[in-house]
Scaffold this active site. Structure first.
Site: not given
Ligand code: DGJ
Length: 740
Positions: A478, A548
């Protein structure tokens, strides 16, 4: 596929079955562009395409002639201020303050295959007959700076370009701009298509007509961004998904980028693509060189789908690499939306247990397992399991998951640090920040200075220990904030313009070390969803969390736009709970899965919370995905109906043998007394007979492709009996299979 050079006419012709790319050495010995488009005859003298005529007000290159002005000449790597006034492909600041350079043709070489771009992600060949590479050598005699322009023509239909600048002179110079691609086109009758958006609504398709002046997208955030993707299309206004001319341009890069079209007042269009020149200043000492990232150009005479198909093939087979490249992807369950930071080992095992019962293959533990990370403000940088949460550590948890009969995956955010962390306390100088200035945070976190090798080394050591010490089969990498106050304490003042690029090189270096050390681990990239969904990362991580936003309706637009350039096998996509956590919408479970099938497929929820009936559905969905994921992820993908144009979206994937296809059809709002609709399919064999899942009868390929398949089944107000789903956000998946 060939590359030819005619000595007498000085014409280079690169061609494969579908495209031609023609260049010439100009009278001033610069490199000129003559044609890019549908394949034309080889061996012809195309020099007449060069404009040699006198124009009023033109500044001219040759003292005794008014016939040659670069302002009107289509070039391969234009320089500003040399009678050309357009935005340049290259800008070099010299010791005397001048930025004029005069790159003259010296030589060329042609090789089978494609040389590797050191330290940078790039397309590649597996056998030399898949592509040919032309390198053109040019030199600026005054400074001694040399330019190498690389062109690879692929059998697969695409052309890859990059440039290398080598300082063979005695004095240092500063590279202020070095584009990967510069292409001058003879007219401007194009629609410009870009993929833009924001967090949770990435890669929406935006179209506008080119007009005189500059049209551009880019990123200055240190990553390719949610806002714009390093991918643009020029298409003829009459072209659509199925027919007409479309040229796609894609940059294999994950940092600051610029993609631009400049239309001049004589209707020529200059396309530029490369590292964003703002904030870029690369010092080249004598003997040093700079390699630009690679850009890929695709020309299609078969509309946008035709263009996308070429990108999909190339990026799936000759950009993505490694063990997972050609393998169907495991069906996963990620705990993020199920628990966020609020979990214990027991809770994770409950979620995993139910997932296993439903047929899930991989359990992924997301953020919160390390250091003091029980909220956003602490722990990033401390890649050691939190014993308070995971009594048996990652090793023990992974073992337990494996014993359940699933693989185990783990979340990292390697590039970041919280101030409340052991790493920051030990190395406060490792973050990117400008001395004497306040430093902004994003989600209370700071960006580690990956332009410094010792920082990358330290993160690698921590990750290697975790991954090497436990049965981890998958990594979600990430990255949740952009770079601000960009400055590296590891570089002198006159190299601060290098930090953004050196940072990305550091990211690539860490990726490379990890994928080399753990070749069977599946890496999924992520950056607050889709903020770094780009071809550069695809070279290391064959799939990326696309957004997301996991709402099925929102995902139609995100996945439709993403598919313009990126293959379905790369699009991370999960079924999540309702009401959805991003838009609070309630969509039926079947629609959530029907959208998710056209991606890597997984669940982002606690399956224990579903009803018995829903669990039956989930089990069927997983079975369906296991049965059809080969064609869904690796078949030929066609967009049929755009969510940006109406209430219905449709797409399909067809296997190579054209014996099996899966069609996804989605209607956002239900209506009253709706039309009796047909959907024309694509990619089938005309004379072959097919059956459609859940329907009686047999249909020929030509019938399904020209007449279409009936898609209407029920709409409110009709009097017929109907026991299926009634309402908004409906969808259906049809399996089309060859019949006798
Ligand atoms: C952003 C990501 O896109 C999410 O799927 C998740 O992993 C969060 N960060 C965790 O902090």
């Amino acid at each position: 596929m060939h590359i030819t050079y005619q000595q007498e006419t000085k014409i280079f012709h690169l061609y494969n079955e579908s495209i031609s790319y023609i260049m010439t050495v100009l009278p001033n010995e610069h490199l000129g562009q003559l044609y890019f488009g549908k394949r034309v005859s080889e061996g012809k003298d195309y020099s007449y395409l060069l404009e040699m005529r006198s124009r009023p007000m033109a500044a001219c290159v040759f003292e005794d002639s008014k016939l040659f002005s670069l302002e009107h000449i289509k070039q391969e790597y234009g320089v500003y201020g040399t009678t050309d006034y357009r935005q340049p492909a290259v800008e070099i600041l010299q010791e005397n303050g001048s930025r004029i350079v005069d790159f003259r043709f010296k030589d060329y070489s042609i090789v089978q295959g494609k040389p590797k771009l050191e330290g940078l992600p790039a397309t590649y060949t597996e056998t030399p007959d898949e592509a040919m590479t032309l390198t053109i050598y040019l030199e600026d005699e005054v400074t001694g700076v040399c330019l190498e322009l690389l062109y690879t023509i692929f059998e697969l239909g695409a052309l890859a370009r990059s440039a290398r600048i080598i300082n063979r002179g005695k004095s240092e110079v500063h590279l202020l701009s070095a584009m990967s691609l510069c292409l001058d086109l003879p007219d401007c009758n194009y629609d410009w298509v870009q993929l833009s958006g924001a967090w949770a609504r990435e890669r929406h398709v935006k179209v506008r007509k080119l007009e005189p002046g500059i049209t551009s997208v880019g990123s200055m955030r240190g990553h390719s961004s949610h806002e714009h993707n390093p991918f643009v299309v020029l298409k003829r206004p009459t072209a659509d998904e199925f027919q007409g001319e479309a040229m796609g341009f894609s940059l294999i890069y994950s940092g600051n980028f610029l993609a631009q079209s400049e239309v001049d007042t004589h209707d020529m269009t200059r396309v530029l693509m490369g590292i964003h020149p703002s904030c870029f200043d690369w010092k080249l000492e004598s003997g040093e060189s700079f390699q630009t990232p690679e850009a890929v150009a695709v020309y299609s005479a078969d509309g946008l789908n035709g263009m996308s198909r070429i990108f999909h093939r190339l990026y799936q087979k000759r950009l993505a690499r490694g063990y997972w490249r050609d393998r169907v992807r495991p069906i996963l369950n990620n705990n993020w939306e199920a628990t966020y930071f609020d979990f214990t080992q027991e809770r994770l095992m409950e979620i995993a247990g139910k997932a296993k019962e439903c047929g899930v293959e991989l359990f992924v533990l997301d953020d919160g397992w390390f250091g003091q990370r029980s909220h956003e403000r602490a722990g990033l940088g401390d890649w050691v399991a939190n014993p308070g949460r995971l009594a048996d550590g990652i090793e023990g948890l992974a073992e337990k998951i494996e014993n359940l009969g699933m693989k185990f995956g783990l979340w990292f955010e390697p590039e970041m640090v919280n101030k409340d962390s052991e790493l920051y306390r030990a190395h406060p100088d490792w973050i990117i920040e400008t001395p004497g200035r306040s430093n902004s945070h994003g989600r209370f976190q700071y960006v580690l200075d990956f332009s410094r090798k010792e920082v990358v080394d330290a993160i690698y050591a921590m990750m290697e220990k975790i991954l090497g010490g436990a049965k981890v089969s998958y990594v979600k990498w990430d990255m949740n904030r952009s770079i601000t106050e960009c400055y590296s304490k590891g570089l002198p003042a006159d190299r601060q313009g290098e930090v953004f690029h050196r940072y990305i090189l550091g990211v690539y270096d860490l990726y490379d070390r990890l994928v080399t050390r753990f070749p069977k681990v599946l890496f999924e990239s992520c950056a607050s969803g889709g903020a770094r969904f780009d071809p550069g990362i695809l070279y290391y991580a064959p799939q990326g969390w696309a957004s997301d936003d996991s709402d099925a309706v929102e995902r139609l637009k995100i996945q439709y736009g993403t598919s313009f350039c990126y293959p379905v096998s790369s699009i991370g996509s999960h079924v999540s709970v309702v009401p959805n956590h991003q838009v609070f919408r309630n969509t039926p479970l079947h629609t959530r899965a029907n959208v998710t099938y056209f991606g890597t497929f997984g669940y982002e929820l606690d399956l224990n919370k579903l009803s018995e009936e829903e669990i039956v559905q989930v089990k069927e969905q997983i079975e369906f995905m296991k049965k059809y994921r080969e064609v869904l992820q690796f078949g030929t993908f066609y967009r049929l109906c755009s969510p940006f144009e109406g209430n219905v979206t449709a797409w399909m994937a067809v296997n190579e043998e054209q014996t099996l296809a899966v069609v996804g059809w989605y209607r956002v709002l239900n209506g009253v007394n709706m039309p009796y609709s047909r959907m024309r399919l694509q990619g089938l064999k005309e004379e072959r007979c097919y059956k459609i899942s859940g329907r009686e009868g047999r249909y020929f390929g030509d019938e399904l492709m020209n007449i279409g398949m009936i898609t209407t089944e029920y709409s409110a107000g009709e009097e017929n009996e109907w026991d299926g789903y009634r309402g908004d956000f409906d969808s259906k998946v049809f399996v089309i299979s060859a019949a006798d």
